[in-house]
Design an enzyme around this catalytic site. Structure first.
Site, mmCIF file in Angstrom:
data_model
loop_
_atom_site.group_PDB
_atom_site.id
_atom_site.type_symbol
_atom_site.label_atom_id
_atom_site.label_comp_id
_atom_site.label_asym_id
_atom_site.label_seq_id
_atom_site.Cartn_x
_atom_site.Cartn_y
_atom_site.Cartn_z
ATOM 1 N N THR A 131 0.825 -1.208 0.000
ATOM 2 C CA THR A 131 0.000 0.000 0.000
ATOM 3 C C THR A 131 0.861 1.261 0.000
ATOM 4 O O THR A 131 1.980 1.257 0.538
ATOM 5 C CB THR A 131 -0.904 -0.009 1.266
ATOM 6 O OG1 THR A 131 -1.407 1.301 1.482
ATOM 7 C CG2 THR A 131 -0.140 -0.414 2.524
ATOM 8 N N ASP A 132 0.316 2.351 -0.553
ATOM 9 C CA ASP A 132 1.047 3.625 -0.508
ATOM 10 C C ASP A 132 1.147 4.165 0.923
ATOM 11 O O ASP A 132 1.929 5.069 1.193
ATOM 12 C CB ASP A 132 0.395 4.668 -1.433
ATOM 13 C CG ASP A 132 -1.046 5.000 -1.068
ATOM 14 O OD1 ASP A 132 -1.599 4.387 -0.145
ATOM 15 O OD2 ASP A 132 -1.625 5.893 -1.731
ATOM 16 N N GLU A 133 0.358 3.581 1.843
ATOM 17 C CA GLU A 133 0.383 4.089 3.225
ATOM 18 C C GLU A 133 1.731 3.870 3.902
ATOM 19 O O GLU A 133 2.035 4.511 4.906
ATOM 20 C CB GLU A 133 -0.745 3.458 4.052
ATOM 21 C CG GLU A 133 -2.102 3.789 3.456
ATOM 22 C CD GLU A 133 -3.275 3.529 4.377
ATOM 23 O OE1 GLU A 133 -3.102 3.563 5.598
ATOM 24 O OE2 GLU A 133 -4.376 3.307 3.847
ATOM 25 N N TYR A 157 -1.234 -0.372 11.150
ATOM 26 C CA TYR A 157 -1.474 -1.054 9.868
ATOM 27 C C TYR A 157 -0.317 -0.800 8.910
ATOM 28 O O TYR A 157 0.303 -1.733 8.395
ATOM 29 C CB TYR A 157 -2.799 -0.570 9.245
ATOM 30 C CG TYR A 157 -2.931 -0.911 7.775
ATOM 31 C CD1 TYR A 157 -2.988 -2.246 7.354
ATOM 32 C CD2 TYR A 157 -2.984 0.092 6.783
ATOM 33 C CE1 TYR A 157 -3.095 -2.571 5.993
ATOM 34 C CE2 TYR A 157 -3.093 -0.231 5.439
ATOM 35 C CZ TYR A 157 -3.152 -1.561 5.048
ATOM 36 O OH TYR A 157 -3.246 -1.888 3.711
ATOM 37 N N LYS A 161 2.523 -3.373 7.358
ATOM 38 C CA LYS A 161 2.699 -3.603 5.907
ATOM 39 C C LYS A 161 4.139 -3.247 5.514
ATOM 40 O O LYS A 161 4.767 -3.953 4.720
ATOM 41 C CB LYS A 161 1.708 -2.755 5.090
ATOM 42 C CG LYS A 161 0.268 -3.170 5.184
ATOM 43 C CD LYS A 161 -0.035 -4.547 4.592
ATOM 44 C CE LYS A 161 0.064 -4.603 3.094
ATOM 45 N NZ LYS A 161 -0.388 -5.917 2.567
#
Ligand code: NAD
Length: 337
Positions: A131-133, A157, A161
């Site tokens: 994810t870009d997060e 989260y 990741k």
């Protein structure tokens, strides 16, 4: 080709399996532990196909994973299984650490063991869906994330990741596992659990509940229709270079409050309500560590793999809202508030 997909009852995994069964000749093994966000009903039709297989396995169970690998003999892995909701990761990080970090570690270990045993699997690939997060919030002077951005995860989260991404890189560099990692922005489309923003807005509006929006709703997200993400994943799997990372995005940035108002307007047009739906919007206390802005550059995957998203944001959003209205029974059955 035989593909082992993890998390195939999730929002993105189910869209992936539907596409694979409808549009390719691949055989699939879906490994999913069926957590409370899983939706087996999203791939009911695929289950009838002779090319779909399922095993209920928790990716934290290494022995069961290895048995499944040896029995199915995949040519590739698409690893999507994860705990994926930021709010839940703040309330209860425990499962995030296990599934996202230990689970990914197991997937890497088992894949490495498997290709060493099955010497005739020549072109094995491990696609890790991230994810870009992991890049955190864009700074004021930054326009967009590229694959070269530093990792600055801010939530349990995104930190879990990010940890899994580092493990994937290490297994490629140290053990030669042929991996590719993708970073995608926020997905929208059918069958998303209403713990996530877009179906939350719709389900609350349908129930005439208040629609909670964090802070002042100014946080910006970059949206991509789930089928465009899936096309990018299949491209990265089939043509992505081993050891490389690819951003997947479709350049549709919008603030949360603008998005909520847009959805309310669509609902106003579709449903005969006396008062406009945006009257239900209520600002609530901001999420701790809330990333302010994401925007992702998909230049690399466009240039190197010829990726081009097909869904325009307004059209995609309209058809998504229509889907949730048509499937409101499903949506409201999943609504936990
Ligand atoms: P989701 O939460 O809808 O689905 C996750 C699936 O994984 C569920 O079916 C669940 O049962 C399964 N699962 C969870 N823990 C498991 C375990 N221990 N063992 C086996 N199965 C388990 O998630 P999603 O939105 O479909 O996201 C899929 C992947 O894409 C995740 O890795 C996520 O980080 C990534 N991603 C999501 C988005 C997004 O906008 N949703 C954006 C970028 C990346």
């Amino acid at each position: 080709m035989k593909i082992l997909v993890t998390g195939g009852f999730g929002f993105i995994g189910s869209a992936l399996i539907r596409k694979i069964i409808r549009e390719t000749k691949y055989e699939v093994l879906n490994i999913d532990s069926i957590t409370n966000v899983a939706s087996p009903e999203a791939i009911e039709d695929c289950a009838k196909s002779g090319r779909y297989n399922f095993a209920r396995i928790d990716i934290c169970d290494k022995d069961k994973l290895l048995k499944a690998f040896k029995k199915f003999k995949p040519d590739a892995v698409m690893h999507l299984a994860a705990e994926s909701h930021v709010d839940r990761s703040i309330k209860n990080p425990y499962r995030f650490i296990f599934t996202n970090i230990i689970g990914t570690f197991n997937m890497l270990e088992v894949s490495t063991k498997y290709i060493n045993i099955e010497k005739n699997i020549k072109k094995f690939k491990f696609l890790h869906v991230s994810t870009d997060e992991v890049f955190g919030s864009l700074k004021k002077n930054e326009k967009i994330f590229t694959e070269k951005n530093k990792y600055f995860p801010n939530s349990p989260y995104s930190a879990s990741k990010a940890s899994s991404d580092h493990l994937v890189r290490a297994w490629n560099k140290t053990y030669g596992l042929p991996t590719v990692t993708t970073y995608c922005s926020n997905n929208y489309g059918p069958w998303q659990n209403p713990e996530k923003l877009i179906p939350t807005i719709i389900s609350n509006a349908l129930k005439k509940n208040t629609i909670p929006i964090y802070g002042k709703g100014n946080n910006v997200r970059d949206w991509i229709y789930v089928d465009d993400h899936i096309s990018g994943l299949l491209l990265a799997l089939n043509e992505g270079k081993v050891g490389q990372n690819y951003n997947i995005g479709s350049n549709s940035q919008i603030s949360n409050i603008e998005l909520a108002n847009k959805i309310c307007k669509i609902l106003d047009k579709r449903l005969n309500n006396k008062s406009p739906h945006n009257k239900l919007i209520k600002f609530v206390k901001d999420r701790p560590g809330h990333d302010f802005r994401y925007a992702i550059s998909a230049k690399k995957i466009k240039k190197n793999l010829n990726f081009s998203p097909k869904f325009n944001f307004n059209k995609g959003l309209n058809s998504t809202v229509d889907w949730y209205i048509e499937n409101s029974k499903w949506l409201l059955s999943k609504h936990k508030l």
